[in-house]
Scaffold this active site. Structure first.
Site, PDB file in Angstrom:
ATOM      1  N   LYS A 192      11.399   8.797   2.778  1.00  0.00           N
ATOM      2  CA  LYS A 192      10.073   9.196   3.238  1.00  0.00           C
ATOM      3  C   LYS A 192      10.226  10.253   4.327  1.00  0.00           C
ATOM      4  O   LYS A 192      11.161  10.194   5.147  1.00  0.00           O
ATOM      5  CB  LYS A 192       9.340   7.967   3.781  1.00  0.00           C
ATOM      6  CG  LYS A 192       7.878   8.200   4.156  1.00  0.00           C
ATOM      7  CD  LYS A 192       7.232   6.870   4.560  1.00  0.00           C
ATOM      8  CE  LYS A 192       5.784   7.034   4.951  1.00  0.00           C
ATOM      9  NZ  LYS A 192       5.151   5.740   5.306  1.00  0.00           N
ATOM     10  N   SER A 230       0.905   4.661   2.925  1.00  0.00           N
ATOM     11  CA  SER A 230       1.237   6.043   3.174  1.00  0.00           C
ATOM     12  C   SER A 230       2.527   6.501   2.499  1.00  0.00           C
ATOM     13  O   SER A 230       2.811   7.698   2.440  1.00  0.00           O
ATOM     14  CB  SER A 230       1.367   6.254   4.687  1.00  0.00           C
ATOM     15  OG  SER A 230       2.437   5.472   5.222  1.00  0.00           O
ATOM     16  N   SER A 268       2.269  -0.154   3.827  1.00  0.00           N
ATOM     17  CA  SER A 268       2.560   1.182   3.294  1.00  0.00           C
ATOM     18  C   SER A 268       3.773   1.291   2.389  1.00  0.00           C
ATOM     19  O   SER A 268       4.024   2.349   1.822  1.00  0.00           O
ATOM     20  CB  SER A 268       2.698   2.183   4.447  1.00  0.00           C
ATOM     21  OG  SER A 268       1.458   2.383   5.075  1.00  0.00           O
TER      22      SER A 268
END
Length: 475
Positions: A75, A150, A174
């Site tokens: 990420k 996210s 997330s």
């Protein structure tokens, strides 16, 4: 043989037998990225040259490394030395990390091949990956739908076979929610299991790195590499329960007589019909495997959404103060004073969602309101944690859907409040610091409903073992 469809264990066996090389596998994944990511937009930064260089080194190296030759994505709020880290924001559009995060260092040392940095909601603020400065990420199961967030880019990279496993972060769901939407496994360990050194912080007391994979075994193999105490992160404690997991030798009757709690409030909610039907199917499957299901009352869970957003936004506001355009980050081109530079740089660098949360957090923390909002919410968090602890004292884990809805359309005009409500089931684990994971039900009509297991702190092995047995029962 399609190299991008092999499991982690199949790749490892293939390497040992010399059926293929790390370079061949890496090239296959890079080709997949080139063919698919133009539409999916899972990656912000692709590290093809670094990946191929690493693959060549590994082809001459040690087969015994635990993640030898495993293609992995990170990420884009996780530092990777000499690679851009944007956090999905214009504010950090051109920021190059000068050092490795503890997570990056560990996966490198374990032999992984890092394919790139994945798309995310700006500074991890969102649940759809639509707030990214670098455009929407699309759900590989249906490109008209959101992938969740996210960590939507991380989930999409795994679901589209443009990475075998991925590392995300989880503040209120997330890793688990996008895993659910994309039909894969997402694990959030006990708070403090993994070092957060080198990871851009959203909310310090909630954030936890997590892992994603096509199976419980793949996601757990990556998780076992990441856990451990770190002198660079005072909140890291390690986690022996994860280190001792052995899924290959797990007793088939492991779930027998396990006590499973389902909060009464969840059964009374107006869930989407397909979500409720799959949840009921999951409950029956756990019962068939020997689990004992009990409906229990957790009265303070009804306050979880409001409490979470007060506390998280209260932590966001001071965390975002460091991005001022002075030391690093976007700086406006025209300004007449230092104050104007701060104001314009932040105004230009941050997106709508980030600005909104900073303003809400600043309002909550103001001297005349902190007692009414922030400190009261801290007390309610304590009550929610007490509810969770009491439930888990008498039960092995709490069972729920991962999300009350299936992924919605990218262009949907759902309000922020409706999107926030989608985290109803995932937030409690972050409130209490508990381990939690999402495991997909078999795909039906092109989509999958995620089922969530939440367990006792530092007993992550229980939910992982149970999820593995549950997963295998469908094969």
């Amino acid at each position: 043989m399609n190299l991008t469809e092999l499991s982690l264990e199949q790749l490892c066996q293939g390497y040992r037998k010399k059926d293929f090389s790390v370079t061949e596998v890496t090239r296959a994944y890079i080709k997949n990225i080139e063919e698919k990511d133009g539409e999916i937009n899972a990656y912000i930064t692709k590290t093809n040259d670094l990946a191929l260089k690493r693959a060549k080194e590994l082809d001459e190296g040690n087969f015994d490394l635990p993640l030898y030759g495993i293609p992995l994505s990170l990420k884009d709020n996780i530092s990777l030395k000499d690679v851009r880290m944007t956090c999905g924001s214009k504010m950090l559009e051109n920021y190059i990390s000068p050092y490795d995060s503890s997570v990056s260092k560990k996966v490198k040392e374990a032999g992984a091949v890092i394919l790139g940095k994945t798309n995310m909601d700006e500074f991890a603020m969102g649940a759809t990956t639509r707030s990214s400065y670098f455009g929407y990420t699309k759900n590989p199961l249906n490109t008209k739908l959101v992938p969740g967030g996210s960590s939507g880019g991380s989930a999409a990279s795994v679901a589209s076979n443009t990475a075998l496993v991925s590392v995300g972060t989880d503040t209120g769901g997330s890793t688990r929610q996008p895993a659910s939407y994309c039909g894969i496994v997402g694990i959030k360990p006990t708070y403090g299991s993994i070092s957060r050194y080198g990871i851009s912080t959203m909310a310090n007391t909630f954030d936890s790195p997590g892992t994603m994979g096509h199976s419980v075994e793949d996601a757990t193999s990556l998780l076992k590499i990441l856990v451990g105490r770190d002198k660079l992160d005072a909140t890291s404690l390690g986690n022996e329960s994860i280190e001792k997991i052995d899924l290959k030798n797990l007793d088939e009757t492991y779930l027998k007589n396990k006590k499973i709690a389902i909060p009464k409030i969840y059964m009374e909610m107006d869930l989407k019909e397909n979500v409720m039907s799959e949840f009921e199917r999951a409950i029956k499957k756990f019962q068939d495997l020997g689990g004992k299901v009990e409906i229990i009352d957790l009265p303070y869970l009804k306050y979880v959404i409001e409490t979470y957003h007060i506390l998280v936004n209260g932590e966001i506001a001071p965390n975002m103060a460091r991005f001022d355009g002075l030391r690093f980050g976007h700086r406006t081109k025209e300004y007449g004073s230092i104050e104007e530079m701060y104001r314009k740089s932040r105004g230009e660098g941050f997106g709508k969602e980030v600005k909104k949360r900073i303003m809400i957090g600043t309002h909550i923390l103001s001297l005349d309101l902190a007692e009414d909002y922030y400190y009261k919410a801290l007390k309610v968090r304590g009550l929610i944690k007490r509810d969770m602890d009491m439930a888990l004292k008498d039960h092995d884990f709490i069972l729920s859907p991962t999300s009350p809805m299936l992924p919605f359309e990218l262009e949907s005009n759902m309000s922020s409040v409706e999107v926030y409500q989608a985290d109803m089931f995932t937030i409690p684990a972050n409130m209490a610091g508990c381990p939690s994971l999402s495991i997909p039900m078999p795909i039906k009509d092109g989509l999958s409903v995620g089922i969530e297991l939440t367990g006792k702190r530092f007993e992550d092995d229980v939910i992982i073992n149970c999820a593995h047995i549950f997963e295998r029962s469908f094969k």
